[in-house]
Motif scaffolding. Structure first.
Motif, PDB file in Angstrom:
ATOM      1  N   GLN A   1      -2.237   8.601   8.017  1.00 16.56           N
ATOM      2  CA  GLN A   1      -2.701   7.771   6.938  1.00 16.56           C
ATOM      3  C   GLN A   1      -2.750   8.726   5.662  1.00 16.56           C
ATOM      4  N   VAL A   2      -1.872   8.439   4.597  1.00 17.03           N
ATOM      5  CA  VAL A   2      -1.985   9.374   3.526  1.00 17.03           C
ATOM      6  C   VAL A   2      -2.979   9.216   2.593  1.00 17.03           C
ATOM      7  N   GLN A   3      -3.548  10.342   2.082  1.00 20.53           N
ATOM      8  CA  GLN A   3      -4.607   9.875   1.114  1.00 20.53           C
ATOM      9  C   GLN A   3      -4.254  10.356  -0.286  1.00 20.53           C
ATOM     10  N   LEU A   4      -4.563   9.699  -1.289  1.00 18.72           N
ATOM     11  CA  LEU A   4      -4.152   9.953  -2.580  1.00 18.72           C
ATOM     12  C   LEU A   4      -5.647  10.266  -3.566  1.00 18.72           C
ATOM     13  N   MET A   5      -5.437  11.410  -4.217  1.00 22.54           N
ATOM     14  CA  MET A   5      -6.444  11.643  -4.914  1.00 22.54           C
ATOM     15  C   MET A   5      -6.191  11.670  -6.441  1.00 22.54           C
ATOM     16  N   ASP A   6      -6.655  10.695  -7.444  1.00 18.06           N
ATOM     17  CA  ASP A   6      -6.455  10.498  -8.743  1.00 18.06           C
ATOM     18  C   ASP A   6      -7.521  11.336  -9.447  1.00 18.06           C
ATOM     19  N   SER A  21      -3.290  13.123 -12.764  1.00 12.60           N
ATOM     20  CA  SER A  21      -2.848  13.644 -11.682  1.00 12.60           C
ATOM     21  C   SER A  21      -2.943  12.949 -10.384  1.00 12.60           C
ATOM     22  N   CYS A  22      -2.106  12.431  -9.624  1.00 15.62           N
ATOM     23  CA  CYS A  22      -2.149  11.662  -8.256  1.00 15.62           C
ATOM     24  C   CYS A  22      -1.636  12.744  -7.267  1.00 15.62           C
ATOM     25  N   ALA A  23      -2.391  13.223  -6.350  1.00 17.15           N
ATOM     26  CA  ALA A  23      -2.074  14.319  -5.553  1.00 17.15           C
ATOM     27  C   ALA A  23      -2.238  13.633  -3.993  1.00 17.15           C
ATOM     28  N   ALA A  24      -1.260  13.710  -3.259  1.00 13.25           N
ATOM     29  CA  ALA A  24      -0.973  13.139  -1.911  1.00 13.25           C
ATOM     30  C   ALA A  24      -1.320  14.179  -0.656  1.00 13.25           C
ATOM     31  N   SER A  25      -1.944  13.763   0.181  1.00 10.85           N
ATOM     32  CA  SER A  25      -2.125  14.804   1.555  1.00 10.85           C
ATOM     33  C   SER A  25      -0.890  15.150   2.107  1.00 10.85           C
ATOM     34  N   GLU A  26       0.118  14.541   1.834  1.00 10.82           N
ATOM     35  CA  GLU A  26       1.375  14.903   2.280  1.00 10.82           C
ATOM     36  C   GLU A  26       2.566  14.710   1.460  1.00 10.82           C
ATOM     37  N   SER A  27       3.701  15.103   1.777  1.00 12.03           N
ATOM     38  CA  SER A  27       4.785  15.076   1.063  1.00 12.03           C
ATOM     39  C   SER A  27       5.298  13.422   1.057  1.00 12.03           C
ATOM     40  N   ASP A 103       1.536   1.167   1.912  1.00  9.69           N
ATOM     41  CA  ASP A 103       1.142   0.935   0.399  1.00  9.69           C
ATOM     42  C   ASP A 103      -0.237   1.750   0.624  1.00  9.69           C
ATOM     43  N   PHE A 104      -0.438   2.631  -0.290  1.00  6.18           N
ATOM     44  CA  PHE A 104      -1.504   3.449  -0.505  1.00  6.18           C
ATOM     45  C   PHE A 104      -2.068   3.545  -2.010  1.00  6.18           C
ATOM     46  N   TRP A 105      -3.336   3.420  -1.987  1.00  9.46           N
ATOM     47  CA  TRP A 105      -4.104   3.539  -3.316  1.00  9.46           C
ATOM     48  C   TRP A 105      -4.933   4.518  -3.511  1.00  9.46           C
ATOM     49  N   GLY A 106      -4.943   5.354  -4.502  1.00  9.70           N
ATOM     50  CA  GLY A 106      -6.081   6.362  -4.902  1.00  9.70           C
ATOM     51  C   GLY A 106      -7.217   5.649  -5.087  1.00  9.70           C
ATOM     52  N   GLN A 107      -8.502   6.423  -5.616  1.00  7.64           N
ATOM     53  CA  GLN A 107      -9.645   6.071  -5.785  1.00  7.64           C
ATOM     54  C   GLN A 107      -9.878   5.512  -7.362  1.00  7.64           C
ATOM     55  N   GLY A 108      -9.046   6.138  -8.080  1.00  6.41           N
ATOM     56  CA  GLY A 108      -9.040   5.598  -9.440  1.00  6.41           C
ATOM     57  C   GLY A 108      -9.878   6.765 -10.275  1.00  6.41           C
ATOM     58  N   THR A 109      -9.284   6.896 -11.525  1.00 11.48           N
ATOM     59  CA  THR A 109     -10.015   7.777 -12.590  1.00 11.48           C
ATOM     60  C   THR A 109     -10.119   6.920 -13.957  1.00 11.48           C
ATOM     61  N   GLN A 110     -11.201   7.262 -14.685  1.00 10.56           N
ATOM     62  CA  GLN A 110     -11.687   6.360 -15.780  1.00 10.56           C
ATOM     63  C   GLN A 110     -11.177   7.330 -17.032  1.00 10.56           C
TER      64      GLN A 110
END
Length: 115
Positions: A1-6, A21-27, A103-110
């Motif tokens: 499961q890829v994790q995205l950090m916005d 920035s959108c950082a993924a836990s893997e390539s 299909d993966f989504w980040g948590q969002g950034t305001q």
């Protein structure tokens, strides 16, 4: 499961800039597309920009010429450079990573643009 950090959102004045920035836990795999969407409370999520694994970029008309999407493969990160921000750019911005099967989504950034 890829994790995205916005990240990278904040409060700025009209005309100023931010870089998300959108950082993924893997390539990011190939083929794939990483996109930014935004959403205002009570409204539908809106497409902003995208970049494919081949480097092709696309933008919504509302941000064309002001926003730029790019990718740093070594850091597994996609950026959204936002210049000349307007009040109507205020929203929660979400990163989306789409492969042929997932299909993966980040948590969002305001992002808030206000005088």
């Amino acid at each position: 499961q890829v994790q995205l950090m916005d990240s990278g959102g904040g409060l700025v004045r009209p005309g100023e800039s931010l870089r998300l920035s959108c950082a993924a836990s893997e390539s990011f795999s190939r083929p794939s597309t990483v996109s930014w969407f935004r959403q205002v409370s009570g409204k539908e999520r809106e497409y902003v920009a995208s970049i494919t694994s081949g480097g092709y970029t696309k933008y919504a008309d509302s941000v064309k010429g002001r926003f730029s999407i790019s990718r740093d493969s070594a850091k597994n990160t996609v950026y959204l450079q936002m210049n000349s921000l307007k009040s109507e750019d205020t929203a929660v911005y979400y990163c989306n990573y789409m492969t042929t099967i997932q299909d993966f989504w980040g948590q969002g950034t305001q992002v808030t643009v206000s005088p």
